[in-house]
Scaffold this active site. Structure first.
Site, short mmCIF file in Angstrom:
data_model
loop_
_atom_site.label_atom_id
_atom_site.label_comp_id
_atom_site.label_asym_id
_atom_site.label_seq_id
_atom_site.Cartn_x
_atom_site.Cartn_y
_atom_site.Cartn_z
N GLU A 31 0.84 -1.19 0.00
CA GLU A 31 0.00 0.00 0.00
C GLU A 31 0.88 1.26 0.00
O GLU A 31 0.59 2.24 -0.70
CB GLU A 31 -0.87 -0.05 1.26
CG GLU A 31 -1.85 1.07 1.39
CD GLU A 31 -2.21 1.26 2.85
OE1 GLU A 31 -2.23 0.29 3.62
OE2 GLU A 31 -2.47 2.42 3.22
N ASP A 35 0.59 3.77 -3.11
CA ASP A 35 0.19 5.16 -2.87
C ASP A 35 1.14 6.12 -3.56
O ASP A 35 0.73 7.09 -4.20
CB ASP A 35 0.17 5.39 -1.35
CG ASP A 35 -0.01 6.84 -0.98
OD1 ASP A 35 -1.15 7.31 -1.06
OD2 ASP A 35 0.99 7.50 -0.61
N ASP A 104 -7.15 1.07 0.64
CA ASP A 104 -5.81 0.50 0.85
C ASP A 104 -5.55 -0.65 -0.11
O ASP A 104 -4.44 -0.78 -0.66
CB ASP A 104 -5.67 -0.01 2.29
CG ASP A 104 -5.66 1.13 3.31
OD1 ASP A 104 -5.63 2.30 2.88
OD2 ASP A 104 -5.69 0.84 4.52
N GLU A 107 -4.74 0.70 -3.56
CA GLU A 107 -3.36 1.19 -3.63
C GLU A 107 -2.38 0.03 -3.72
O GLU A 107 -1.42 0.06 -4.50
CB GLU A 107 -3.03 2.07 -2.42
CG GLU A 107 -3.75 3.40 -2.45
CD GLU A 107 -3.43 4.27 -1.25
OE1 GLU A 107 -3.53 5.50 -1.37
OE2 GLU A 107 -3.07 3.73 -0.18
#
Lengths: 219, 219
Positions: A31, A35, A104, A107
């Site tokens: 994640e 991101d 999450d 990502e």
């Protein structure tokens, strides 16, 4: 909607969809990487599609596209909820419906595509998923002076004054310095510079507007 | 030190080094893109070099590598100050020495490499520049329970207690739930989970430590 990418290594996709409630390994580290990749790829889309936008404007537009709610909604379109691996506690409490868990996982899935197929594949996947969303953003075709004036009017505040502060240089390469002054209660003086008085005023208006928007966000 | 990249289009490099005090166009938009690319490429380096680090740890390590001061120091090594284009006001006040202006120029330069040579070239350039810095980071080879204990001792606070909360599942696939409890004045209870009691305690210690570090950063 299906993810516009086919994994060579399905275990990467599976890990991306494994929530920390299952124990380790889980998708938390992916994640972090996803991101960052998402931030860069969407930044590039905005850089291309909004050639007049300032850094502050692009940053705000990106926050509209890449936030927990927006990513959760993408995750729902991809039906990631059905594929999530959750611990029994999260399963019982319906964690597969929670925005944060879905965002999450989305990502992490972006990172999984990168690790599986490289940057070009990841970029292509993200661009495909975000094309319509980027196209739907306000184009802010209005110039900065107009946007500043409209924003002040909408809030019932005094309109800005533009003051020529200085000119420099020879006639053929003159530089204009102006101030955009917004009276109390804003009390902002923003400097602008440009090769014409008009451009310098646009520059100053943009800075003033960004400061006003930032101070409102901070409030 | 020279930038480990040769530009095909020098005008991109020149724009990256043009501060907004010059007027428009300047490096502000590129800085937005470069910041995002840098974040992603350094995230990947940490993902690779710190396979045991949690999301929170990688995030803190990245902040150590990619902050205004660190980037300004890189910019000085590359002697970007001498190449900056500044408006006359910033020139007189020594803007070429200011951390924020140097760091922004460095970020813009990362974007310029991307726009000139693509992601592979940009990634290679950033990795070359950051290899030594990443290698110099603490490896945190100590496990989470040890790090938590040392951190609490260093601050003169009470040591954590680990409580077994529940076990689930069949004998061959048992899952342990524990709490890591840190007494007043911290008063933190962090849950952990794992396939053994030891792993569950490590998990809980890691979460407790991250919360403590975050609350300190927020203070």
């Amino acid at each position: 909607m299906e993810l516009p990418y086919h994994f060579r290594d399905d275990s990467l996709a599976a890990l991306a969809l494994t929530h920390r409630s299952v124990g380790k390994p889980n998708n938390e580290r992916m994640e972090f990487l996803g991101d960052a990749l998402l931030g860069a790829i969407v930044a590039e889309m905005l850089y291309e599609t909004h050639p007049k936008a300032t850094e502050g404007e692009m940053s705000r537009l990106r926050a509209q596209l890449v936030n927990g709610q927006a990513l959760a909604s993408l995750a729902r379109e991809l039906e990631l909820g059905d594929q999530l691996k959750l611990g029994s506690g999260e399963l019982k409490s319906g964690g597969f419906r929670r925005d944060s868990i879905l965002a999450d996982a989305f990502e992490a899935l972006v990172a999984a595509v990168y690790l599986d197929g490289g940057f070009a594949a990841c970029r292509e996947t993200v661009r495909t998923l975000f094309t319509d969303r980027v196209a739907a953003l306000p184009r802010s075709s209005k110039d900065a002076k107009t946007r500043l004036q409209e924003w002040l009017q909408a809030n019932g505040w005094p309109l800005p004054q533009y003051e020529l502060v200085a000119t420099e240089g020879e006639d053929h390469a003159r530089i204009f310095d102006v101030n955009c002054v917004v009276a109390e209660p804003m009390a902002i003086t923003a400097p602008g510079r440009g090769s014409s008085r008009r451009l310098a005023e646009q520059d100053a208006a943009e800075i003033a507007l960004n400061r006003l928007l930032e101070s409102r966000e901070g409030a």
